[in-house]
Motif scaffolding. Structure first.
Motif, PDB file in Angstrom:
ATOM      1  N   THR A  94       0.916  -0.625  -0.072  1.00 23.46           N
ATOM      2  CA  THR A  94      -0.015   0.174  -0.018  1.00 23.46           C
ATOM      3  C   THR A  94       1.159   1.060  -0.017  1.00 23.46           C
ATOM      4  O   THR A  94       1.911   1.746   0.750  1.00 23.46           O
ATOM      5  CB  THR A  94      -0.629  -0.060   1.297  1.00 23.46           C
ATOM      6  N   ASP A  95       0.263   1.999  -0.949  1.00 26.19           N
ATOM      7  CA  ASP A  95       1.677   3.792  -1.235  1.00 26.19           C
ATOM      8  C   ASP A  95       1.165   4.016  -0.267  1.00 26.19           C
ATOM      9  O   ASP A  95       0.142   4.246   0.376  1.00 26.19           O
ATOM     10  CB  ASP A  95       1.587   4.115  -2.937  1.00 26.19           C
ATOM     11  N   TYR A  96       1.603   5.868  -0.047  1.00 27.36           N
ATOM     12  CA  TYR A  96       1.627   6.984   0.492  1.00 27.36           C
ATOM     13  C   TYR A  96      -0.141   7.253   0.512  1.00 27.36           C
ATOM     14  O   TYR A  96      -0.803   7.042   1.538  1.00 27.36           O
ATOM     15  CB  TYR A  96       2.517   7.738   0.837  1.00 27.36           C
ATOM     16  N   ALA A  97      -0.251   7.280  -1.311  1.00 33.00           N
ATOM     17  CA  ALA A  97      -1.928   7.731  -0.882  1.00 33.00           C
ATOM     18  C   ALA A  97      -3.089   7.071  -0.613  1.00 33.00           C
ATOM     19  O   ALA A  97      -4.299   7.695  -0.232  1.00 33.00           O
ATOM     20  CB  ALA A  97      -1.340   8.097  -2.586  1.00 33.00           C
ATOM     21  N   ALA A  98      -2.375   5.797  -0.842  1.00 31.72           N
ATOM     22  CA  ALA A  98      -3.287   4.296  -0.608  1.00 31.72           C
ATOM     23  C   ALA A  98      -3.449   4.506   0.538  1.00 31.72           C
ATOM     24  O   ALA A  98      -5.125   4.467   1.252  1.00 31.72           O
ATOM     25  CB  ALA A  98      -2.723   3.266  -1.495  1.00 31.72           C
ATOM     26  N   ALA A  99      -2.696   4.393   1.107  1.00 31.64           N
ATOM     27  CA  ALA A  99      -2.739   3.931   2.857  1.00 31.64           C
ATOM     28  C   ALA A  99      -3.277   6.099   3.029  1.00 31.64           C
ATOM     29  O   ALA A  99      -4.513   5.538   4.026  1.00 31.64           O
ATOM     30  CB  ALA A  99      -1.281   4.724   3.518  1.00 31.64           C
ATOM     31  N   LEU A 100      -3.215   6.969   2.669  1.00 32.65           N
ATOM     32  CA  LEU A 100      -4.252   8.298   2.946  1.00 32.65           C
ATOM     33  C   LEU A 100      -5.869   7.813   2.940  1.00 32.65           C
ATOM     34  O   LEU A 100      -6.176   7.945   4.035  1.00 32.65           O
ATOM     35  CB  LEU A 100      -3.607  10.185   2.805  1.00 32.65           C
ATOM     36  N   HIS A 101      -5.631   7.092   1.834  1.00 33.30           N
ATOM     37  CA  HIS A 101      -7.209   7.062   1.288  1.00 33.30           C
ATOM     38  C   HIS A 101      -8.029   5.963   2.475  1.00 33.30           C
ATOM     39  O   HIS A 101      -8.859   5.870   3.097  1.00 33.30           O
ATOM     40  CB  HIS A 101      -7.270   6.505   0.780  1.00 33.30           C
ATOM     41  N   VAL A 102      -7.292   5.136   2.686  1.00 36.57           N
ATOM     42  CA  VAL A 102      -7.105   4.038   3.981  1.00 36.57           C
ATOM     43  C   VAL A 102      -7.856   4.575   5.385  1.00 36.57           C
ATOM     44  O   VAL A 102      -9.047   4.767   5.922  1.00 36.57           O
ATOM     45  CB  VAL A 102      -6.464   3.084   4.447  1.00 36.57           C
ATOM     46  N   ALA A 103      -7.307   5.391   5.754  1.00 36.39           N
ATOM     47  CA  ALA A 103      -7.107   5.908   6.837  1.00 36.39           C
ATOM     48  C   ALA A 103      -8.357   7.067   6.656  1.00 36.39           C
ATOM     49  O   ALA A 103      -9.010   7.369   7.667  1.00 36.39           O
ATOM     50  CB  ALA A 103      -5.839   7.168   7.313  1.00 36.39           C
ATOM     51  N   GLU A 104      -8.561   7.544   6.096  1.00 38.63           N
ATOM     52  CA  GLU A 104      -9.342   9.156   6.122  1.00 38.63           C
ATOM     53  C   GLU A 104     -10.844   7.842   6.226  1.00 38.63           C
ATOM     54  O   GLU A 104     -11.855   8.139   6.935  1.00 38.63           O
ATOM     55  CB  GLU A 104      -9.841   9.068   5.100  1.00 38.63           C
ATOM     56  N   ASN A 105     -10.900   6.410   5.268  1.00 35.94           N
ATOM     57  CA  ASN A 105     -12.146   5.664   5.082  1.00 35.94           C
ATOM     58  C   ASN A 105     -12.370   5.424   6.566  1.00 35.94           C
ATOM     59  O   ASN A 105     -13.504   5.438   7.111  1.00 35.94           O
ATOM     60  CB  ASN A 105     -12.017   4.565   4.994  1.00 35.94           C
ATOM     61  N   VAL A 106     -11.132   5.237   7.481  1.00 31.08           N
ATOM     62  CA  VAL A 106     -11.469   4.253   8.863  1.00 31.08           C
ATOM     63  C   VAL A 106     -11.674   5.483   9.665  1.00 31.08           C
ATOM     64  O   VAL A 106     -13.170   5.865  10.616  1.00 31.08           O
ATOM     65  CB  VAL A 106      -9.948   4.632  10.023  1.00 31.08           C
ATOM     66  N   ARG A 107     -11.195   6.858   9.682  1.00 28.64           N
ATOM     67  CA  ARG A 107     -12.276   8.057   9.979  1.00 28.64           C
ATOM     68  C   ARG A 107     -13.180   7.913   9.925  1.00 28.64           C
ATOM     69  O   ARG A 107     -13.908   8.058  10.997  1.00 28.64           O
ATOM     70  CB  ARG A 107     -10.975   8.589   9.942  1.00 28.64           C
ATOM     71  N   LYS A 108     -13.884   8.337   9.052  1.00 31.31           N
ATOM     72  CA  LYS A 108     -15.340   8.824   8.294  1.00 31.31           C
ATOM     73  C   LYS A 108     -16.349   7.739   8.713  1.00 31.31           C
ATOM     74  O   LYS A 108     -17.437   7.727   9.508  1.00 31.31           O
ATOM     75  CB  LYS A 108     -15.393   8.852   7.059  1.00 31.31           C
TER      76      LYS A 108
END
Length: 357
Positions: free
Chosen positions: A266-280
């Motif tokens: 998982t690259d940096y951009a995808a990891a940011l997306h995963v984190a944002e999904n968990v946050r939401k």
């Protein structure tokens, strides 16, 4: 160890020493370990017991500390189960060895009887001697057959027992890697998983990202609604995190109210997306107090994201993710902060160890 992790550990140490002083408990290693574990919050059963003692007005002393240490830290259920299974396996294997040894002795005796009979047949023997030899050979053959049959039965039973023991051992090992409250992986598993994931990323040139998560205002929430509701929050965050990752990803309770996710491939951009999904997903859940169905509001968390770089160590990767997490805290909480573009000096963790709440 990163600066943030050092500050956090130092805060736990101060809490443990303060509790030792308040209870006039000698700072022996086992008592320090007991109260340090309490300060981290990683053992919910221990914390519930000690909190009940405090709420009941009882003053902890050396005798009580010794009892708690023996109950919660001296013996670990998962380790005891592993040791028990290993011992049972050892006994079963010894029984099989004994059966094989007995069969070998019988086989050796049978071979000796056959050799004697061969020698007798080469000489002239009477009909009576021949009949006696035949009876002796028949008796030895039956004894050999009986021994082989018993050996087969023991081997069959051993195979079934060892299969069952292996299942028990696998379950015990799995249990030893889980956090008892949230049922996701514990800190030990996280540490081992991060080393393995970084080794694979370095070997195969695959991306790897790390997400650190801290529940916002958890201490305040815990103090307001009680530890049982606080445990409910921890389970909710763990479930939300686990349901929003997949594949080889690893979700773990890092300690107290902090969680982590290792994201291989998982690259940096995808990891940011995963984190944002968990946050939401977490923010969308409304918490209810089970005993009264009272609405307690919504839980939020702060996230820090960092990605593996060639030459990284687990400490260096954790330090960057930790720094991003604290930046998210200082940015108002309930947000995701990644390492790219982060102004490092201002966000190097200048907070009290209790601020994680």
């Amino acid at each position: 160890m990163s600066e943030q992790e050092f500050k956090r550990a130092f805060g736990y140490a101060n809490t443990a020493l303060d509790l030792l002083h308040r209870g006039q408990i000698p700072p022996y290693p086992q008592f320090y370990e007991l109260l340090y574990t309490y300060a981290t919050g990683v053992n919910p059963l221990l914390n519930a017991r000690i909190n009940a003692i405090f709420q009941g007005g009882e003053a902890p002393d050396s005798d009580l500390a010794a009892k708690l240490y023996d109950e919660f830290l001296k013996a670990h259920d998962a380790n005891e189960r592993i040791n028990s299974v290993s011992e049972r396996m050892s006994h079963r294997i010894e029984a099989v060895h004994d059966a094989i040894d007995a069969a070998m002795v019988t086989a050796s005796s049978f071979s000796s009887t056959l050799q004697t009979a061969t020698g007798d047949l080469e000489a002239e023997i009477s009909a009576a001697e021949l009949r006696a030899m035949a009876q002796r050979l028949l008796k030895e053959t039956r004894r050999m057959q009986d021994t082989n049959r018993k050996l087969e039965q023991k081997l069959e039973a051993a195979r079934d027992d060892l299969s069952a023991l292996q299942r028990d051992l696998d379950e015990a090992r799995k249990e030893s890697m889980l956090d008892p409250l949230t049922k996701i992986f514990n800190r030990k598993c996280f540490d081992e998983g991060l080393v393995k994931a970084m080794s694979e990323a370095a070997t195969y040139g695959e991306p790897l990202s790390l997400v650190m998560i801290d529940i916002d205002q958890f201490k305040q929430f815990n103090d307001t609604y009680g530890h049982q509701t606080g445990d409910q929050v921890l389970r909710l965050v763990a479930m939300t995190l686990k349901s929003n990752i997949k594949g080889k990803d690893l979700a773990a309770r890092y300690g107290g109210e902090e969680f982590a996710a290792i994201l291989p491939s998982t690259d940096y951009a995808a990891a940011l997306h995963v984190a944002e999904n968990v946050r939401k997903a977490l923010q969308a859940k409304e918490l209810l107090k089970r005993s009264t169905n009272e609405k307690l509001g919504r839980i939020t968390a702060s996230f820090g994201v960092a990605s593996y770089r060639p030459g990284d160590t687990p400490s260096s990767l954790l330090e960057r993710a930790d720094r991003c997490l604290y930046a998210a805290k200082h940015s108002g909480r309930n947000c995701v902060v990644g390492e790219i573009g982060l102004a490092a000096p201002e966000h190097s963790g200048k907070r009290d160890p209790q601020e994680a709440a």
